[in-house]
Scaffold this active site. Structure first.
Site, PDB file in Angstrom:
ATOM      1  N   GLY A  38       3.359  -2.003   9.089  1.00 35.50           N
ATOM      2  CA  GLY A  38       4.678  -1.405   9.353  1.00 35.50           C
ATOM      3  C   GLY A  38       5.059  -0.365   8.319  1.00 35.50           C
ATOM      4  O   GLY A  38       5.985   0.409   8.535  1.00 35.50           O
ATOM      5  N   GLY A  39       4.374  -0.368   7.169  1.00 35.03           N
ATOM      6  CA  GLY A  39       4.592   0.689   6.174  1.00 35.03           C
ATOM      7  C   GLY A  39       5.953   0.671   5.512  1.00 35.03           C
ATOM      8  O   GLY A  39       6.623  -0.367   5.427  1.00 35.03           O
ATOM      9  N   CYS A  41       9.033   2.092   6.183  1.00 29.41           N
ATOM     10  CA  CYS A  41      10.288   1.855   6.906  1.00 29.41           C
ATOM     11  C   CYS A  41      10.556   0.363   7.026  1.00 29.41           C
ATOM     12  O   CYS A  41      11.638  -0.128   6.717  1.00 29.41           O
ATOM     13  CB  CYS A  41      10.226   2.513   8.278  1.00 29.41           C
ATOM     14  SG  CYS A  41      11.669   2.184   9.279  1.00 29.41           S
ATOM     15  N   HIS A 439      38.180   6.959  24.565  1.00 29.82           N
ATOM     16  CA  HIS A 439      39.208   6.719  23.559  1.00 29.82           C
ATOM     17  C   HIS A 439      39.324   5.215  23.300  1.00 29.82           C
ATOM     18  O   HIS A 439      39.272   4.438  24.246  1.00 29.82           O
ATOM     19  CB  HIS A 439      40.559   7.239  24.063  1.00 29.82           C
ATOM     20  CG  HIS A 439      41.706   6.826  23.178  1.00 29.82           C
ATOM     21  ND1 HIS A 439      41.991   7.482  21.996  1.00 29.82           N
ATOM     22  CD2 HIS A 439      42.593   5.810  23.291  1.00 29.82           C
ATOM     23  CE1 HIS A 439      43.043   6.903  21.435  1.00 29.82           C
ATOM     24  NE2 HIS A 439      43.426   5.883  22.188  1.00 29.82           N
TER      25      HIS A 439
HETATM   26  C1  LIG Z   1      14.455   3.395   0.314  1.00 29.32           C
HETATM   27  C2  LIG Z   1      14.124   4.172   1.564  1.00 29.32           C
HETATM   28  C3  LIG Z   1      14.994   4.140   2.625  1.00 29.32           C
HETATM   29  C4  LIG Z   1      14.721   4.864   3.779  1.00 29.32           C
HETATM   30  N1  LIG Z   1      15.607   4.836   4.806  1.00 29.32           N
HETATM   31  C5  LIG Z   1      15.361   5.557   5.917  1.00 29.32           C
HETATM   32  C6  LIG Z   1      16.267   5.531   6.991  1.00 29.32           C
HETATM   33  O1  LIG Z   1      17.299   4.871   6.950  1.00 29.32           O
HETATM   34  N2  LIG Z   1      15.966   6.264   8.101  1.00 29.32           N
HETATM   35  C7  LIG Z   1      14.824   6.995   8.202  1.00 29.32           C
HETATM   36  O2  LIG Z   1      14.595   7.644   9.213  1.00 29.32           O
HETATM   37  N3  LIG Z   1      13.936   7.032   7.170  1.00 29.32           N
HETATM   38  C8  LIG Z   1      14.178   6.331   6.048  1.00 29.32           C
HETATM   39  N4  LIG Z   1      13.266   6.333   5.037  1.00 29.32           N
HETATM   40  C9  LIG Z   1      12.022   7.107   5.205  1.00 29.32           C
HETATM   41  C10 LIG Z   1      11.013   6.335   6.090  1.00 29.32           C
HETATM   42  O3  LIG Z   1      10.818   5.052   5.579  1.00 29.32           O
HETATM   43  C11 LIG Z   1       9.710   7.093   6.141  1.00 29.32           C
HETATM   44  O4  LIG Z   1       9.964   8.412   6.521  1.00 29.32           O
HETATM   45  C12 LIG Z   1       8.749   6.467   7.151  1.00 29.32           C
HETATM   46  O5  LIG Z   1       8.472   5.134   6.840  1.00 29.32           O
HETATM   47  C13 LIG Z   1       7.454   7.279   7.164  1.00 29.32           C
HETATM   48  O6  LIG Z   1       6.554   6.668   7.972  1.00 29.32           O
HETATM   49  P1  LIG Z   1       5.030   7.051   7.930  1.00 29.32           P
HETATM   50  O7  LIG Z   1       4.481   6.555   9.210  1.00 29.32           O
HETATM   51  O8  LIG Z   1       4.826   8.451   7.597  1.00 29.32           O
HETATM   52  O9  LIG Z   1       4.396   6.251   6.689  1.00 29.32           O
HETATM   53  P2  LIG Z   1       4.635   4.847   6.042  1.00 29.32           P
HETATM   54  O10 LIG Z   1       5.690   4.081   6.737  1.00 29.32           O
HETATM   55  O11 LIG Z   1       4.801   5.058   4.595  1.00 29.32           O
HETATM   56  O12 LIG Z   1       3.270   4.085   6.319  1.00 29.32           O
HETATM   57  C14 LIG Z   1       2.058   4.475   5.763  1.00 29.32           C
HETATM   58  C15 LIG Z   1       1.104   3.284   5.776  1.00 29.32           C
HETATM   59  O13 LIG Z   1      -0.185   3.716   5.410  1.00 29.32           O
HETATM   60  C16 LIG Z   1      -0.793   2.768   4.561  1.00 29.32           C
HETATM   61  N5  LIG Z   1      -1.816   3.452   3.771  1.00 29.32           N
HETATM   62  C17 LIG Z   1      -1.620   4.443   2.860  1.00 29.32           C
HETATM   63  N6  LIG Z   1      -2.802   4.868   2.372  1.00 29.32           N
HETATM   64  C18 LIG Z   1      -3.760   4.123   2.978  1.00 29.32           C
HETATM   65  C19 LIG Z   1      -5.164   4.093   2.879  1.00 29.32           C
HETATM   66  N7  LIG Z   1      -5.835   4.935   2.088  1.00 29.32           N
HETATM   67  N8  LIG Z   1      -5.839   3.181   3.626  1.00 29.32           N
HETATM   68  C20 LIG Z   1      -5.168   2.337   4.460  1.00 29.32           C
HETATM   69  N9  LIG Z   1      -3.831   2.342   4.596  1.00 29.32           N
HETATM   70  C21 LIG Z   1      -3.140   3.219   3.869  1.00 29.32           C
HETATM   71  C22 LIG Z   1       0.368   2.263   3.731  1.00 29.32           C
HETATM   72  O14 LIG Z   1       0.099   0.993   3.181  1.00 29.32           O
HETATM   73  C23 LIG Z   1       1.489   2.208   4.777  1.00 29.32           C
HETATM   74  O15 LIG Z   1       1.540   0.954   5.410  1.00 29.32           O
HETATM   75  C24 LIG Z   1      13.517   5.614   3.864  1.00 29.32           C
HETATM   76  C25 LIG Z   1      12.611   5.622   2.802  1.00 29.32           C
HETATM   77  C26 LIG Z   1      12.908   4.919   1.658  1.00 29.32           C
HETATM   78  C27 LIG Z   1      11.934   4.948   0.538  1.00 29.32           C
END
Ligand SMILES: Cc1cc2nc3c(=O)[nH]c(=O)nc-3n(C[C@H](O)[C@H](O)[C@H](O)COP(=O)(O)OP(=O)(O)OC[C@H]3O[C@@H](n4cnc5c(N)ncnc54)[C@H](O)[C@@H]3O)c2cc1C
Length: 457
Positions: A38-39, A41, A439
């Site tokens: 789930g990364g 987010c 409203h």
């Molecule tokens: C504190 C905080 C609050 C936030 N709040 C919001 C919000 O309210 N609304 C919003 O829209 N956005 C928000 N964001 C931003 C949002 O979380 C990110 O934009 C979003 O999660 C990006 O998703 P992604 O798919 O690019 O990567 P990510 O969700 O970061 O997922 C990447 C995945 O890849 C994996 N990975 C990385 N490198 C490797 C590798 N070499 N081999 C195997 N796996 C790997 C990681 O472990 C991770 O699970 C927030 C961010 C933070 C830090």
């Protein structure tokens, strides 16, 4: 070596949905995750922080009981239970992503760190996977500035904040932008003393001046100290406290607290991915260079989500997945540049933003109209007792198309979508002006406020 029709690196916001669509298209897919499913987010970003925002808002409202005609007695916050609630909510999503991938037929899940070996090969824990289609969805992590002493003070980031099950006595937040402000208000409401240290002249400097001022005002009214124009020169531990030495034109040159949260931006997880072996080009900041359809410099390799520098939000990562799959499976020719900028800051009250800021409109030099209403004049906000903020809409004076909007106030994160949808429909503001909204809602005032459009002075 195992050969797949597609390899996906990362299970953030784009990867899992992409895997499902590719499997539906009868492809044999491999997906690789080195951390929690789930990364960002799900585990350390949106879901847990918004769950904490909800706890903090409940505490805040309980404290304000007298204004609403009740008393909740002495309010005490049990940080263990706050954290348990956050873990429960985030855990549900994390497990759902994991389960859905592990039970997906024709999808093999690898748990480990992936690195490219060549343009067509990826290695994970000694195993080599091969495919002519590779999708990078590796996301990002907190960027930590190079400040002398920082490595010795045991600082927190958005990730380690997730393990906090106690109340910091005094949380110092380095960085007055989206992440720092959300955490700052959350912990202030739980009962911490909070100081926000911002390098620039104002917090959330990407926004219009008046947005920064209004947010600073409501955070200040809750007792958060904001130090603008404060350059942190060094950090150290002294008598158990963390001490920041500042270069600043106003106020003390030292800030002391019990804990330090570093919230100074994000960096992409592209540094240990073997991208050089694949020949995938990065920009100066380490983001993967992509074209308008998210293809990288290497045919057959795409980059989605935060790692491509074209968005920093869950909804932009998700939109990346839609663009890539629609183009690949339906020859749709969808483009990133068709996306309208939209995001929210989840302070309370929240900020909903779409399109251009007023500063950007002015800079563009085009003739424009502006309408603005204070939340004090919005009946729903008055009824709720939440009158901080304002709503502002900017319109192109010639085409009548909406250029941008800023809704800072209760419900602003939801109401802004009325404007966003009109922008996607390329409808002139007059369409929105004639819509009859329900409203009493915050959105009710959008048609009405457009009656008061004035030339941008
Ligand atoms: C504190 C905080 C609050 C936030 N709040 C919001 C919000 O309210 N609304 C919003 O829209 N956005 C928000 N964001 C931003 C949002 O979380 C990110 O934009 C979003 O999660 C990006 O998703 P992604 O798919 O690019 O990567 P990510 O969700 O970061 O997922 C990447 C995945 O890849 C994996 N990975 C990385 N490198 C490797 C590798 N070499 N081999 C195997 N796996 C790997 C990681 O472990 C991770 O699970 C927030 C961010 C933070 C830090």
């Amino acid at each position: 070596m195992t050969t797949f029709d597609a390899i996906i690196i990362g299970t953030g916001q784009a990867g899992p949905a992409l895997a499902r669509r590719l499997v539906d298209a009868e492809m044999k897919v491999a997906i690789i995750e080195r951390g929690r499913f789930g990364g960002t987010c799900v585990n350390t970003g949106c879901t847990p922080t918004k769950t904490l925002v909800a706890s903090a808002q409940a505490v805040h409202m309980a404290r304000r009981g007298g204004e609403y005609g009740f008393s909740a007695g002495k309010i005490t916050v049990d940080m263990n239970r706050v954290k348990a609630r956050k873990d429960e909510v985030a855990g549900l999503s994390m497990r759902a992503v994991e389960r859905s991938l592990k039970t997906l037929e024709n999808c093999t899940v690898y748990e480990g760190h992936a690195r490219f070996r060549s343009t067509r090969e990826v290695e994970v824990d000694g195993e080599v996977l091969r495919s002519s289609k590779i999708f990078i969805n590796v996301g990002g992590r907190a960027a930590v500035p190079n400040i002398p002493g920082l490595d010795k003070v045991d600082y927190l980031t958005n990730s380690s904040m997730m393990d906090v099950d106690f109340l910091p006595r005094h949380l110092v937040v380095l960085g007055g932008s989206y992440v720092g402000l959300e955490f700052g208000q959350i912990y202030r409401r739980f009962g911490s003393q909070v100081t926000i240290v911002e390098l620039g002249p104002r917090i959330v400097s990407r926004e219009d001046d008046e947005v920064s001022r209004e947010i600073a005002a409501f955070l200040g009214s809750e007792g958060i100290e904001i130090r603008n124009n404060a350059n942190c020169l060094s950090t150290m531990r002294m008598d158990g406290d963390v001490v920041l030495q500042l270069s600043c034109s106003e106020g003390p040159t030292e800030v002391r607290g019990s804990h330090l949260l570093v919230a100074t931006g994000r960096r992409p997880n592209t540094d240990d991915l073997g991208l050089d072996k694949a020949g995938v080009k990065l920009d100066k900041r380490g983001y993967i260079e992509v074209d308008d359809e998210l293809g990288t410099s290497v045919p057959g390799i795409w980059a989605l989500g935060d790692c491509n520098g074209r968005g920093a939000f869950t909804h932009t990562a998700w939109n990346d997945y839609e663009i890539v799959t629609d183009n690949l499976l339906r020859a749709a020719h969808r483009r990133v540049s068709d996306r309208i900028s939209a995001y929210a800051l989840f302070t309370d009250p929240p900020l909903g933003r779409v399109g251009m800021t007023e500063a950007e409109v002015r800079k563009s030099g085009r003739p424009a109209l502006v309408a603005k209403i204070a939340m004090m004049d919005v009946s729903r906000a008055v009824e709720k007792g939440e009158t901080a903020g304002f709503m502002k809409v900017l319109v192109d004076a010639e085409t009548k198309l909406i250029l941008g909007a800023t809704f800072l106030g209760t419900g602003g994160d939801e109401a802004i979508h009325c404007v966003l949808d009109a922008m996607y429909a390329k409808a002139p503001y007059t369409v929105l002006q004639r819509a009859v909204h329900i409203h009493p809602t915050v959105a009710e005032f959008i048609p009405t406020m457009l009656d008061d459009l004035m030339p941008l002075p």
